[in-house]
Design an enzyme around this catalytic site. Structure first.
Site, PDB file in Angstrom:
ATOM      1  N   ASP A 341      72.863  69.798 -18.466  1.00  0.00           N
ATOM      2  CA  ASP A 341      73.348  70.412 -17.348  1.00  0.00           C
ATOM      3  C   ASP A 341      72.307  70.673 -16.314  1.00  0.00           C
ATOM      4  O   ASP A 341      71.260  70.762 -16.447  1.00  0.00           O
ATOM      5  CB  ASP A 341      74.022  71.571 -17.889  1.00  0.00           C
ATOM      6  CG  ASP A 341      72.996  72.445 -18.547  1.00  0.00           C
ATOM      7  OD1 ASP A 341      72.120  72.011 -19.212  1.00  0.00           O
ATOM      8  OD2 ASP A 341      73.083  73.875 -18.213  1.00  0.00           O
ATOM      9  N   GLU A 342      73.000  70.920 -15.011  1.00  0.00           N
ATOM     10  CA  GLU A 342      72.109  71.437 -13.930  1.00  0.00           C
ATOM     11  C   GLU A 342      71.026  70.861 -13.516  1.00  0.00           C
ATOM     12  O   GLU A 342      69.806  71.421 -13.416  1.00  0.00           O
ATOM     13  CB  GLU A 342      71.812  73.066 -14.154  1.00  0.00           C
ATOM     14  CG  GLU A 342      73.243  73.860 -14.149  1.00  0.00           C
ATOM     15  CD  GLU A 342      73.068  75.274 -14.434  1.00  0.00           C
ATOM     16  OE1 GLU A 342      73.818  76.038 -14.055  1.00  0.00           O
ATOM     17  OE2 GLU A 342      72.202  75.576 -15.411  1.00  0.00           O
ATOM     18  N   SER A 343      70.881  69.545 -13.844  1.00  0.00           N
ATOM     19  CA  SER A 343      69.756  68.688 -13.825  1.00  0.00           C
ATOM     20  C   SER A 343      69.594  68.339 -12.124  1.00  0.00           C
ATOM     21  O   SER A 343      69.857  67.218 -11.707  1.00  0.00           O
ATOM     22  CB  SER A 343      69.417  67.543 -14.469  1.00  0.00           C
ATOM     23  OG  SER A 343      68.163  66.914 -14.436  1.00  0.00           O
TER      24      SER A 343
END
Length: 537
Positions: A341-343
């Protein structure tokens, strides 16, 4: 076949009861009060409950017996005995020799009934002299005794006989879960929680039939699991946490103890190593991993999205292979969570390349890959699992790929969201989630086909909490509602009914010394316990 199994079980109990009665020259049956099984506040609500308006007399003359040749059933009986002792200070022998002292029995029976096809299904038959718990598996029996624990009253009725008696309402309960996966996630990376803290959380979750604990073991602020082939991960990466507190980590022996403790409660532990983003703690420990072009430093803030692994470096995948191998070797469950996530600073093509490579590594070590919903943009196969938290578009992509989905919408299921503007802990970037909002939604309502829903998970991120009391404030009572959303069928779920049953959970929560949020939406039942009495015990 089904009738044969039921008759065989009832016959077995009848023989035992008759045997005891004959040995003690026809002791008179204790007249029991009229009690209604449907009025007991069971959570999660069973599929079907049929009352017979009498009661089983639980007392010092009760014994527990289990199917002798059935794997795990004797341990389930011992567990029930221990919990009854802890609740009402009544010791019940398990599989002891028959004596004149035994007048009533609880029999935990391994069945082969086709009605109990689900491995977690169980049936309870409760009458005045016996309780029969039928299950095809020890796992099903374990779920059944959680219901039985809730049926045992907090206080005895001392007017029925010279000895103390705890009346258990009579009738039949038939039950099985709506979803196979019923989980909570605990973030031990932003703030570290001890083995004892995790065990306490497991105890309470298992009481409500939750069967998965997902541990978020790494993030920008800390690396929490010993990897023997890469010792600096904990030597350096385990030193910090949000706000500059001391950090910490689990040795592999610590982790195995958590896994063992969970397994006793038929709970699966899922390890998560978040990547390619949320990786600053790993990159500080081993700078060659870093791919954001900046010199990594220990981080104690709450910002997300700034870190990434170098997705084009072969040594990064050698590192990941070691991490996945070591964790998989001490994790008997079928899953490995890779985060994903949220990379935000990872280029899309690099992210896809990375997830494709890591999926193969996870599969190589015999696990099914789980990732947050972003992983569905990669070329993953249908054996991998998407955990939907933010993007409905990603959830649809996962369905198109034939993947199963864990339903965890942040606006409904995130335990770290504040209850309201007055909440002491938590955030509200997704929403404020009061107790009624947490319960009044349906996992099936988002257009995801039922065949693709593996289950429900309530994540608890720990940026704003640093100890078990604060953890409990955010988790309880909301996670109790999520247990019902994932176990009970939609027809059995009603807020007006649930809030009454939730109010009656206060004595259990108080006895367990849970610092839950006393939501004003709930008319909490007054507990017979005080925190001072609990601490004294």
């Amino acid at each position: 076949m089904i009738k044969t199994v039921i008759v065989r079980s009832i016959f077995f109990i009848s023989v035992i009861v008759a045997f005891f009665a004959c040995k003690d020259e026809q002791k008179k049956r204790i007249p029991m009060p009229v009690t209604d099984l449907t009025k007991v506040s069971l959570i999660p609500k069973p599929v079907k409950t049929i009352p017979t308006n009498s009661a089983f007399a639980l007392d010092q003359f009760t014994a527990i017996y289990t199917s002798k040749s059935a794997t795990g059933f004797d341990a389930v009986g011992e567990f029930l005995s221990e919990k009854i002792k802890a609740k009402i200070n009544l010791e019940l022998p398990v599989n002891g020799e028959t004596t004149n002292d035994v007048e009533r029995v609880i029999y935990i029976n391994q069945s082969d009934s086709l009605e109990l096809g689900n491995p977690e299904a169980y049936q309870l038959y409760i009458n005045q002299d016996s309780i029969i718990l039928n299950a095809n598996t020890a796992e099903g029996a374990f779920r059944g005794i959680q219901t039985l624990r809730q049926l045992v009253p907090e206080t005895s009725n001392d007017t029925l006989a010279p000895q103390k008696i705890w009346p258990i309402p009579s009738g039949k309960i038939s039950d099985n879960p709506n979803f196979a996966y019923r989980g909570s996630m605990l973030d031990v990376a932003r703030h570290f929680f001890s083995v004892d803290d995790v065990k306490k959380y497991i105890d309470i979750l298992s009481y409500y039939k939750i069967n998965v604990l997902h541990l978020h073991l790494s993030d920008d602020q800390g690396w929490r699991i010993e990897i023997k082939s890469w010792p600096k991960l904990t030597e350096i990466g385990g030193l910090t946490e949000v706000g500059g507190e001391a950090g910490g980590f689990y040795t592999q022996e610590d982790y195995k103890e958590i896994v063992r403790y969970a397994a006793e409660r038929y709970m699966t532990i899922i390890p998560e190593i978040d990547m390619p983003g949320h990786t600053n703690a790993a990159s500080v420990s081993y700078p060659f991993l870093n791919g954001n072009g900046k010199t990594p430093k220990l981080y104690e803030g709450m910002r997300v999205g700034f870190s990434t692994f170098d997705t084009r470096k072969d040594t990064v995948y050698a590192f990941i292979d070691d991490v996945v191998r070591e964790l998989s070797e001490i994790t008997p469950g079928p899953y490995f969570h890779i985060g994903g996530d949220e990379s935000h600073v990872t280029k899309k093509e690099d992210y896809i390349y990375f997830v494709n490579k890591v999926e193969k590594i996870v599969q190589k070590h015999g696990k099914r890959m789980i990732g947050w919903d972003e992983v569905a943009i990669a070329d993953v196969d249908s054996t991998s699992i998407s955990q939907w938290w933010a993007s409905e578009e990603n959830a649809k992509k996962a369905v198109e790929k034939g993947m199963q989905i864990i339903v965890s919408p942040a606006k409904k299921a995130y335990l770290d969201m504040q209850y309201d503007t007055l909440s002491k802990f938590g955030l509200h970037w997704a929403a404020y989630i009061p107790v009624d909002t947490a319960y009044q939604w349906t996992p099936e309502e988002y257009g995801i086909p039922m065949k693709n829903i593996l289950g429900v998970e309530a994540p608890l991120w720990s940026e704003t909490i640093s100890n078990i009391d604060e953890l409990e404030y955010l988790a309880f009572p909301r996670v109790i509602g999520y247990s019902e959303l994932s176990w009970s069928i939609s027809e059995n779920r009603s807020w007006d009914d649930y809030k009454v049953r939730l109010a009656d959970q206060a004595p259990f929560l108080d006895r367990m010394n849970v610092k839950y949020y006393p939501s004003p939406l709930i008319d909490w039942k007054k507990s017979i316990y005080t925190y001072e009495e609990i601490e004294k015990d």
